[in-house]
Design a protein around this motif. Structure first.
Motif, PDB file in Angstrom:
ATOM      1  N   LYS A  21     -26.985 -16.892 -48.555  1.00 41.25           N
ATOM      2  CA  LYS A  21     -27.456 -18.046 -47.801  1.00 41.25           C
ATOM      3  C   LYS A  21     -26.336 -18.584 -46.919  1.00 41.25           C
ATOM      4  O   LYS A  21     -25.198 -18.737 -47.358  1.00 41.25           O
ATOM      5  CB  LYS A  21     -27.948 -19.128 -48.767  1.00 41.25           C
ATOM      6  N   SER A  68     -29.449 -24.133 -44.526  1.00 43.25           N
ATOM      7  CA  SER A  68     -30.789 -24.446 -45.037  1.00 43.25           C
ATOM      8  C   SER A  68     -31.874 -23.546 -44.460  1.00 43.25           C
ATOM      9  O   SER A  68     -32.944 -23.428 -45.050  1.00 43.25           O
ATOM     10  CB  SER A  68     -31.130 -25.906 -44.742  1.00 43.25           C
ATOM     11  N   PHE A  69     -31.621 -22.885 -43.326  1.00 45.95           N
ATOM     12  CA  PHE A  69     -32.693 -22.034 -42.797  1.00 45.95           C
ATOM     13  C   PHE A  69     -32.248 -20.629 -42.406  1.00 45.95           C
ATOM     14  O   PHE A  69     -33.064 -19.843 -41.910  1.00 45.95           O
ATOM     15  CB  PHE A  69     -33.398 -22.696 -41.599  1.00 45.95           C
ATOM     16  N   ASN A 121     -34.069 -15.791 -40.511  1.00 47.18           N
ATOM     17  CA  ASN A 121     -34.621 -17.095 -40.874  1.00 47.18           C
ATOM     18  C   ASN A 121     -35.157 -17.016 -42.302  1.00 47.18           C
ATOM     19  O   ASN A 121     -35.961 -16.135 -42.620  1.00 47.18           O
ATOM     20  CB  ASN A 121     -35.734 -17.482 -39.897  1.00 47.18           C
ATOM     21  N   ASN A 174     -37.217 -18.880 -43.824  1.00 43.41           N
ATOM     22  CA  ASN A 174     -38.632 -19.245 -43.964  1.00 43.41           C
ATOM     23  C   ASN A 174     -39.569 -18.222 -43.354  1.00 43.41           C
ATOM     24  O   ASN A 174     -40.663 -17.985 -43.863  1.00 43.41           O
ATOM     25  CB  ASN A 174     -38.877 -20.617 -43.341  1.00 43.41           C
ATOM     26  N   GLN A 175     -39.171 -17.631 -42.230  1.00 39.61           N
ATOM     27  CA  GLN A 175     -40.039 -16.663 -41.557  1.00 39.61           C
ATOM     28  C   GLN A 175     -39.167 -15.656 -40.825  1.00 39.61           C
ATOM     29  O   GLN A 175     -38.573 -15.961 -39.790  1.00 39.61           O
ATOM     30  CB  GLN A 175     -40.993 -17.353 -40.577  1.00 39.61           C
TER      31      GLN A 175
END
Length: 482
Positions: free
Chosen positions: A221, A224-225, A253, A255-256
């Motif tokens: 990571k 946060s995104f 990303n 999330n997506q």
């Protein structure tokens, strides 16, 4: 049992493919290389840990029958065998082309103490013994691979233990009796020790080294995104003097995940290096996938209004300030505040050339008049181009960056209030970008992204080179002791 993992601080940092990576299919975004210096360091570390492992070997009791001319037959037993000392003097860890690594430990010795007893008719003598084992050689083949998730794997593909000399010193009543058939006893000791040493190696590789290797992150990571994909793209391979592995090295990303719209370049990694244990070759693909992710997330978009400009600045973001060069704007919208909204047209791509890092972001800025009732009226649109140089650096576990801005070039793309000289806006836009946009981006770059390191690993004695299409980071490696 203590693990070999603790003994492999530089080994299997997760390494790549060959000095020039093939252009077939997808190329890796990041490769790491462990050199013969790194392998030498790993071998020395392994000696101390393996000594501890050998101390913990549980040697089995064993017994047998004997027959001595003119004395008849009898039975002996050896029990409570305890390794008292272990000295491993030298080790070599070498690449084994197309297979992995070959570990050889030689010129080693072990001291064992235990108890003995004999049954010979009505005689049942007993006592103690000391066993001096010399000239131990251990040869282990480590087969490296990757699993379907892109995690590194290791198995002991072979193990051979040989003992040159075994000497038994037997004490106690009638110990001379055992000395009559000491060759048989020493042969049994040899077989037991050789078997137990390789049994320990196999178990340690499976239960300790393999789990430790998988502390190498498959994904890490960044914030946060965004994250970075460090899955292995193939089986680690060994050449004559180095071990290499390739990583995907793609920032995405969280999330997506979107498909990447550009190719990974082939990295021509030089075979001659300054003496470092490990090298990371990081292609421009890694940085440019980051640019794509943050661009798609709108991170590079910005806007500013008059209240964000210092009170003493000579240009205001109001229609009144535009009177000298855009009088029609003032007539149409007198004494009104304005807003400038900026977007980066496409992800700015970082270009690597020997000794230089640069990018040329293309931006558009749209000016709005802020009408009553929160209505925004578009009045003109600008094109903004600039050359930006980049500085990359890295520390014990991550790589960071810094942008240094160049001169802005403005172009009037569209105007609803007549043509005007955009050069007069340069100072205002330059002020905002230098004091707001660049600090924001540099703050993110200063956070950096992690390099693929095993647990408790740190880099030191760092060196950086810029090559065509990639950075080459050299470092020595040390394990941070708990």
């Amino acid at each position: 049992m203590r693990s070999w993992a603790g003994a492999l601080p530089s080994l299997l940092l997760g390494l790549q493919l060959t000095s020039t990576l093939p252009a077939l299919g997808a190329n890796p975004g990041l490769v790491a290389r462990i050199t013969d210096k790194g392998l030498d360091y790993a071998a020395k570390e392994m000696l101390s840990v393996l000594q501890t492992e050998l101390h913990e070997i549980m040697l089995p009791d064993f017994s047998g029958d004997f027959k001595i001319k003119h004395m008849g037959s009898g039975h002996y037993e050896f029990s409570r065998l305890d390794i008292q000392n272990c000295k491993l003097n030298s080790a070599a860890l070498k690449p084994f082309p197309d297979r992995g690594l070959s570990l050889t430990i030689s010129d080693s010795s072990i001291g064992v103490h235990g108890r003995w007893k004999v049954r010979k008719g009505f005689l049942k003598p007993r006592g103690s013994f000391d066993l001096d084992v010399k000239g131990i050689t251990i040869a282990v083949g480590l087969l490296l691979d990757s699993d379907p998730l892109g995690r590194p794997t290791v198995t002991a593909s072979s193990c051979e233990s040989q003992i040159r000399d075994v000497e038994v010193d037997i004490s106690g009543n009638l110990g001379w009796l055992l000395n009559l058939f000491h060759n048989q006893i020493e042969s049994k000791f040899r077989r037991v020790l050789e078997s137990k040493i390789c049994e320990m190696v196999q178990k340690s590789v499976t239960s300790d080294l393999q789990p430790y290797l998988q502390t190498l992150p498959v994904t890490a990571k960044i914030d946060s995104f965004a994250g970075i994909d460090y899955s292995l793209m193939g089986t680690p391979r060994a050449s004559t003097q180095m071990l290499d592995v390739m990583f995907k090295g793609e920032i995405f990303n969280l999330n997506q995940r979107s498909p990447v719209t550009f190719l990974t370049p082939v990295m021509n990694i030089p075979e001659e290096h300054s003496p470092r244990m490990v090298y990371f070759a990081i292609s421009d693909y890694v940085f440019n996938t980051a640019s794509q992710v943050y661009h798609e997330a709108g991170y590079l978009n910005f806007s500013f209004t008059d209240d964000m400009i210092p009170p003493d600045f000579h240009i205001r973001l109001t229609t009144k300030s535009f009177r000298p060069f855009a009088p029609r704007l003032v007539r149409l919208y007198p004494n009104m505040n304005m807003e400038l909204q900026g977007t980066v047209v496409s992800p700015p791509l970082l270009t690597f050339s020997p000794g230089n890092l640069s990018l040329t972001p293309q931006m558009e800025m749209e000016a709005f008049v802020l009408l009553p009732d929160s209505i925004k009226k578009s009045v003109f649109r600008l094109g903004v181009a600039t050359n930006v140089s980049a500085i990359m650096s890295f520390n014990t576990n991550k790589i960071t960056g810094l942008l240094q801005p160049g001169k802005l070039q403005l172009e009037l793309k569209e105007s609803k209030v007549g043509m005007f000289n955009v050069d007069l806006l340069e100072a205002l836009i330059n002020y905002y970008i230098l004091n707001n946009l660049y600090p924001k981006v540099n703050e993110k770059l200063a956070e950096g992204f992690p390099l693929p390191l095993l647990k408790h690993m740190q880099l030191y004695d760092l060196a950086l080179q810029i090559h065509k299409d990639f950075l080459l980071l050299g470092a020595n490696v040390q394990k941070v002791r708990d």
